[in-house]
Design an enzyme around this catalytic site. Structure first.
Site, PDB file in Angstrom:
ATOM      1  N   ARG B 150       0.695  -1.310   0.142  1.00  0.00           N
ATOM      2  CA  ARG B 150      -0.012   0.178   0.078  1.00  0.00           C
ATOM      3  C   ARG B 150       0.705   1.451   0.055  1.00  0.00           C
ATOM      4  O   ARG B 150       0.418   2.367   0.051  1.00  0.00           O
ATOM      5  CB  ARG B 150      -1.041   0.001   1.180  1.00  0.00           C
ATOM      6  CG  ARG B 150      -2.074  -1.234   0.934  1.00  0.00           C
ATOM      7  CD  ARG B 150      -3.026  -1.068   2.035  1.00  0.00           C
ATOM      8  NE  ARG B 150      -3.574  -2.558   1.875  1.00  0.00           N
ATOM      9  CZ  ARG B 150      -3.494  -3.654   2.383  1.00  0.00           C
ATOM     10  NH1 ARG B 150      -2.399  -3.489   3.167  1.00  0.00           N
ATOM     11  NH2 ARG B 150      -4.005  -4.622   2.050  1.00  0.00           N
ATOM     12  N   GLY B 210      -1.709 -11.223   9.146  1.00  0.00           N
ATOM     13  CA  GLY B 210      -1.594 -12.758   9.689  1.00  0.00           C
ATOM     14  C   GLY B 210      -2.869 -13.290  10.306  1.00  0.00           C
ATOM     15  O   GLY B 210      -2.851 -14.316  10.936  1.00  0.00           O
ATOM     16  N   GLY B 211      -4.026 -12.581  10.353  1.00  0.00           N
ATOM     17  CA  GLY B 211      -5.026 -12.856  11.052  1.00  0.00           C
ATOM     18  C   GLY B 211      -5.625 -14.301  10.673  1.00  0.00           C
ATOM     19  O   GLY B 211      -6.423 -14.782  11.195  1.00  0.00           O
ATOM     20  N   GLU B 212      -5.200 -14.603   9.263  1.00  0.00           N
ATOM     21  CA  GLU B 212      -5.830 -15.909   8.821  1.00  0.00           C
ATOM     22  C   GLU B 212      -4.819 -17.303   9.232  1.00  0.00           C
ATOM     23  O   GLU B 212      -4.927 -18.126   8.668  1.00  0.00           O
ATOM     24  CB  GLU B 212      -5.948 -15.743   7.203  1.00  0.00           C
ATOM     25  CG  GLU B 212      -7.252 -15.216   6.872  1.00  0.00           C
ATOM     26  CD  GLU B 212      -7.550 -13.708   7.431  1.00  0.00           C
ATOM     27  OE1 GLU B 212      -6.393 -13.067   7.324  1.00  0.00           O
ATOM     28  OE2 GLU B 212      -8.482 -13.425   8.010  1.00  0.00           O
ATOM     29  N   TRP B 280      -3.218  -3.954   9.872  1.00  0.00           N
ATOM     30  CA  TRP B 280      -2.659  -3.885   8.454  1.00  0.00           C
ATOM     31  C   TRP B 280      -3.084  -2.733   7.758  1.00  0.00           C
ATOM     32  O   TRP B 280      -2.948  -2.520   6.566  1.00  0.00           O
ATOM     33  CB  TRP B 280      -2.810  -5.245   7.728  1.00  0.00           C
ATOM     34  CG  TRP B 280      -4.137  -5.732   7.743  1.00  0.00           C
ATOM     35  CD1 TRP B 280      -4.760  -6.451   8.805  1.00  0.00           C
ATOM     36  CD2 TRP B 280      -5.407  -5.724   6.665  1.00  0.00           C
ATOM     37  NE1 TRP B 280      -6.078  -6.873   8.414  1.00  0.00           N
ATOM     38  CE2 TRP B 280      -6.278  -6.598   7.189  1.00  0.00           C
ATOM     39  CE3 TRP B 280      -5.103  -5.389   5.473  1.00  0.00           C
ATOM     40  CZ2 TRP B 280      -7.292  -6.904   6.298  1.00  0.00           C
ATOM     41  CZ3 TRP B 280      -6.413  -5.587   4.616  1.00  0.00           C
ATOM     42  CH2 TRP B 280      -7.522  -6.127   5.098  1.00  0.00           C
ATOM     43  N   ASN B 298      -9.258  -9.332  12.699  1.00  0.00           N
ATOM     44  CA  ASN B 298     -10.091 -10.748  13.182  1.00  0.00           C
ATOM     45  C   ASN B 298      -9.434 -11.717  14.049  1.00  0.00           C
ATOM     46  O   ASN B 298      -8.267 -11.728  13.935  1.00  0.00           O
ATOM     47  CB  ASN B 298     -10.616 -11.442  11.981  1.00  0.00           C
ATOM     48  CG  ASN B 298      -9.619 -12.005  11.073  1.00  0.00           C
ATOM     49  OD1 ASN B 298      -9.073 -11.062  10.290  1.00  0.00           O
ATOM     50  ND2 ASN B 298      -9.180 -13.245  11.199  1.00  0.00           N
ATOM     51  N   ASP B 341     -15.412 -13.075  10.631  1.00  0.00           N
ATOM     52  CA  ASP B 341     -14.220 -12.192   9.906  1.00  0.00           C
ATOM     53  C   ASP B 341     -14.937 -10.721   9.600  1.00  0.00           C
ATOM     54  O   ASP B 341     -14.355 -10.249   8.661  1.00  0.00           O
ATOM     55  CB  ASP B 341     -13.773 -12.855   8.630  1.00  0.00           C
ATOM     56  CG  ASP B 341     -12.627 -12.119   8.103  1.00  0.00           C
ATOM     57  OD1 ASP B 341     -11.828 -11.362   9.100  1.00  0.00           O
ATOM     58  OD2 ASP B 341     -12.393 -12.486   6.950  1.00  0.00           O
ATOM     59  N   ASP B 343     -14.383  -7.817  10.763  1.00  0.00           N
ATOM     60  CA  ASP B 343     -13.277  -7.070  11.550  1.00  0.00           C
ATOM     61  C   ASP B 343     -13.269  -5.912  11.555  1.00  0.00           C
ATOM     62  O   ASP B 343     -14.126  -5.066  10.503  1.00  0.00           O
ATOM     63  CB  ASP B 343     -12.115  -7.926  11.696  1.00  0.00           C
ATOM     64  CG  ASP B 343     -11.451  -7.987  10.295  1.00  0.00           C
ATOM     65  OD1 ASP B 343     -12.049  -8.288   9.326  1.00  0.00           O
ATOM     66  OD2 ASP B 343     -10.265  -8.311  10.252  1.00  0.00           O
TER      67      ASP B 343
END
Lengths: 196, 571
Positions: B150, B210-212, B280, B298, B341, B343
């Protein structure tokens, strides 16, 4: 055979001394990586294209994906009688060397045809599963996510069904996703991806 | 095409720059010796960054300024002449893949990034390339939703970028050469970087994805010059249980089985080590309160609450920490024990708002994946109000099931990561929305050590129509002032300007300007690939530009491209 620089800057032949257990029989010691590779290419193809369509192409596959699969075979997180036997005695450095070698090969050209109806069915299914979020737009994968484009259709179909039917367990998110698909969707996606 | 005067000015600036190379320390009083309002204009001083909200020449922050208003103060391009907006130049990067970069502009030099961590420095007036940096990516990267980046943060004589292999890289802004790089976290365990860093008071702030993947989220602060870690705030405290909240921020019952969760907590203990909570998107910075405000993503695994009893603090929350120390100040959780999710992602905005009594207080706005704009008092993080829902909400909060439960919004929102903009004169916030119906499936599986860990699956319902909105919300009342439907779900970001305009792009390649007051479409341009990045604006030699990346989007599979497009008024 891999050439790597030694600490003095000269290039030396990187030879692996390893023992392997093919097909769960008595250990057979191979002298170097070439012997090991010969064992691999026996099934996965000397030119990168396996003769048996149910065996995956690994030439040109992502390094980290290959390495993780080898680790998972050894830890019994992924099960396959042939592969489990082959990796049983491998060290991580050897797995890395093999994964590195195959990741640096050229992906072979697979001649696969698919009709429009199958493409439509597959694309709708892939959109529902948001598959490109991980496998990327061209289904070429990256790092820990495997390339699917141009993979063997029979292997892809069997793998997706194995995830769905909890035969393959080393990617739980994939298992959950595949569970939500009809077998016909899986077959269409396998053909579509193979023809990319 | 170059003007002689412009070339001479550049040559003079280059000479001056060489002379001042040794004096490029931000926030020092000596920097302003060249007599301009914002410093010497050759390096990015703290003063320039602090005053960015009033800077009609540069675009120094990913979201415009520390308050993250994305409200650009130049009104040269405005409602009466925007129909004359035309491409001034187009730059094509080497990478044809999802683009989410916000172009940063410092004194006529533009910095943009691409997927897979390339950085380009461009002449902002002509689009000519000055340098190109390609990050040497490590073999292990773990990320969902695209190899995105980004943008950079600019500070002193450097620009900073987070990478997919979880590094923070500092580049010489003049050459693109690496000055230092540091490993933020282990990519093998699911950490990666896609956000642009935030630079403030000698620190470079960055969170993590990295929430997943079962990470433990954080925000870290690094020394701008050396890369040395100054502090870490863990978004997941060791006691993540909370107050066993039964209702969400809007008062709806989330159907939690608290008794079962309490039993699970006794059995398995606090799940904080793998509870997710990525950050993020950029924090907003309040220099008066000396705090940063950010939203936390999340919990892991996304859909399976059985492995993570408790409220899962501070996931799905607004959090404030002290800028100097990273110590906790306050938080507000939107959804406790989230299993959808849905979030908190879109970056918070700081602006004065009216409380329930009509009194003006220091406020904060956040657009949720739920489809609401939440309005807070930023002195204590308390919520003052939430807006009308901008998208359809159905079956909230039905729990995910083995066969899939339909609920709206889908897991992408509502409002995804896309930053809002505001117009403080109109007291409106502008959000872009998605309507993307999904089914939520749950299937429990143990922590897979860095592999994708969703605890089930999200599935888009192919037979249902998808679309988007551009919505203007009055943040003093929570009412929607206007809403314009778009053909596809919206993801990317918004720019508002003092010219009474709102700019945002679409997945089908349309880039449009709206009347900030009414929502009327005043201008449009077909970019040929998805415009799914936040626009920015700048001025060079008296001419205002609007710039945006058109590279499509991996997450929603919008057509990829590789263009940076700058627009200016025709004479």
């Amino acid at each position: 055979m891999m050439n790597v620089p030694n600490p003095t800057g000269r290039r030396v032949v990187f030879a692996l001394m390893l023992c392997i257990v093919p097909f769960a029989s008595a250990p057979v010691c191979a002298e170097d990586l070439e012997a090991k590779l010969a064992l691999c290419t026996g099934c996965h193809g000397a030119d990168g294209l396996p003769i048996d369509p149910s065996i995956p192409i690994i030439a040109g596959q992502e390094f980290y994906y290959l390495y993780v699969q080898l680790k998972d075979y050894k830890a019994a997180r992924r099960e396959n009688p042939t592969m489990s036997g082959i990796v049983a005695q491998m060290e991580r450095s050897q797995m890395k060397a093999l994964a590195q070698h195959f990741s640096e090969q050229k992906w072979p050209d697979v001649q696969a045809a698919v009709d429009d109806a199958t493409v439509n069915m597959a694309q709708q299914a892939a959109t529902a599963g948001q598959c490109v979020q991980c496998h990327l737009g061209g289904y070429e994968g990256n790092s820990r996510v495997p390339r699917l484009a141009g993979q063997q259709a029979a292997y892809l179909e069997r793998t997706m069904l194995d995830f769905k039917n909890k035969v393959r367990l080393n990617s739980p998110a994939k298992g959950s996703l595949m569970k939500a698909y009809a077998d016909e969707d899986v077959a269409a996606m396998a053909k579509f991806l193979s023809a990319l | 095409m170059k003007r002689p005067m412009h070339s001479m000015r550049r040559a003079c600036l280059a000479l001056l720059g060489t002379a001042l190379l040794a004096l490029t320390v931000p926030s020092s009083a000596q920097e302003t010796s060249s007599g301009t309002l914002y410093g010497d204009m050759l390096t990015v001083s703290q003063d320039m960054l602090t005053r960015a909200a009033g800077d009609g020449n540069n675009f120094l922050h990913t979201n415009g300024n520390y308050e993250q208003t994305r409200y650009y103060p130049n009104r040269q391009i405005n409602v009466s002449n925007v129909h004359k907006l035309r491409p001034a130049w187009i730059f094509q990067t080497e990478i044809v893949e999802s683009m989410e970069t916000t172009p940063i502009v410092v004194n006529g030099i533009m910095y943009v990034t691409t997927a897979f961590n390339h950085v380009y420095a461009l002449n902002a007036e002509t689009g000519e390339q000055i340098w190109h940096y390609k990050h040497k990516m490590g073999p292990i990267t773990t990320y969902c939703c695209g190899p995105n980046n980004r943008g950079v943060a600019a500070y002193g004589d450097m620009v900073y970028m987070g990478t997919l292999d979880a590094k923070l890289v500092a580049l010489d802004a003049k050459t693109g050469k690496v000055k230092w790089e540091t490993q933020i976290a282990d990519p093998e365990l699911g950490y990666s970087e896609t956000m642009s860093p935030t630079a403030v008071n000698g620190k470079i702030l960055i969170g993590t994805n990295g929430g997943e993947y079962g990470i433990r989220g954080f925000v870290k602060a690094y020394d701008w010059k050396t890369g040395k870690l100054a502090w870490t705030f863990h978004t997941i405290p060791e006691d993540s249980v909370g107050v066993w909240a039964k209702k969400d921020a809007t008062g709806r019952d989330m159907l939690r089985d608290i008794a079962a969760e309490k039993a699970a907590l006794v059995k398995m203990g606090d799940p904080y080590k793998t509870l997710g909570g990525g950050v993020w998107q950029n924090p907003a910075v309040d220099l008066e309160l000396n705090r940063i405000f950010f939203v936390v993503g999340n919990p892991s695994p996304d859909l399976d609450g059985s492995l993570r009893p408790g409220d899962n603090l501070y996931t799905d929350s607004l959090v404030a920490v002290d800028l100097d120390t990273g110590k906790y100040v306050c938080h507000f959780q939107y959804i406790a024990h989230d299993v959808w999710d849905l979030d908190a992602v879109s970056p918070p905005i700081l602006t004065d708002v009216r409380d329930a009594n009509g009194k003006t207080v220091p406020g904060l706005l956040h657009a949720g994946k739920t489809g609401h704009v939440y309005v807070h008092d930023r002195r204590n993080c308390e919520m003052l109000r939430f807006s009308e829902a901008m998208v359809p909400q159905e079956n909230m909060w039905v729990l995910p099931t083995a066969d899939g439960a339909r609920m709206l919004p889908g897991a992408n929102g509502g409002v995804e990561w896309s930053p809002m903009a505001i117009n403080p004169d109109l007291r409106l916030s502008y959000a872009i929305n998605l309507h993307q119906p999904m089914t939520y499936h749950v299937e429990s599986s143990p922590y897979p050590e860095g592999k994708l860990w969703l605890g089930g699956a999200f599935k888009v319902i192919p037979s249902e129509e998808q679309w988007g909105n551009v919505a203007a919300v009055d943040y003093d009342t929570g009412k929607i002032r206007w809403k314009v439907k778009t053909a596809q779900p919206m993801i990317g970001g918004v720019l508002a300007t003092a010219g009474g305009l709102v700019f945002t792009g679409e997945g089908n390649g349309m880039f449009r300007a709206y009347d900030a007051e009414t929502g009327s479409v005043l201008w449009k341009f077909q970019a040929g690939a998805g415009v799914n990045a936040p626009p920015s604006s700048y001025t060079v030699n008296g001419k205002q530009y609007i710039v945006v990346a058109a590279g499509g989007n991996t997450q929603l599979n919008f057509k990829r491209g590789n263009n940076i497009m700058a627009f200016a008024l025709t004479d």
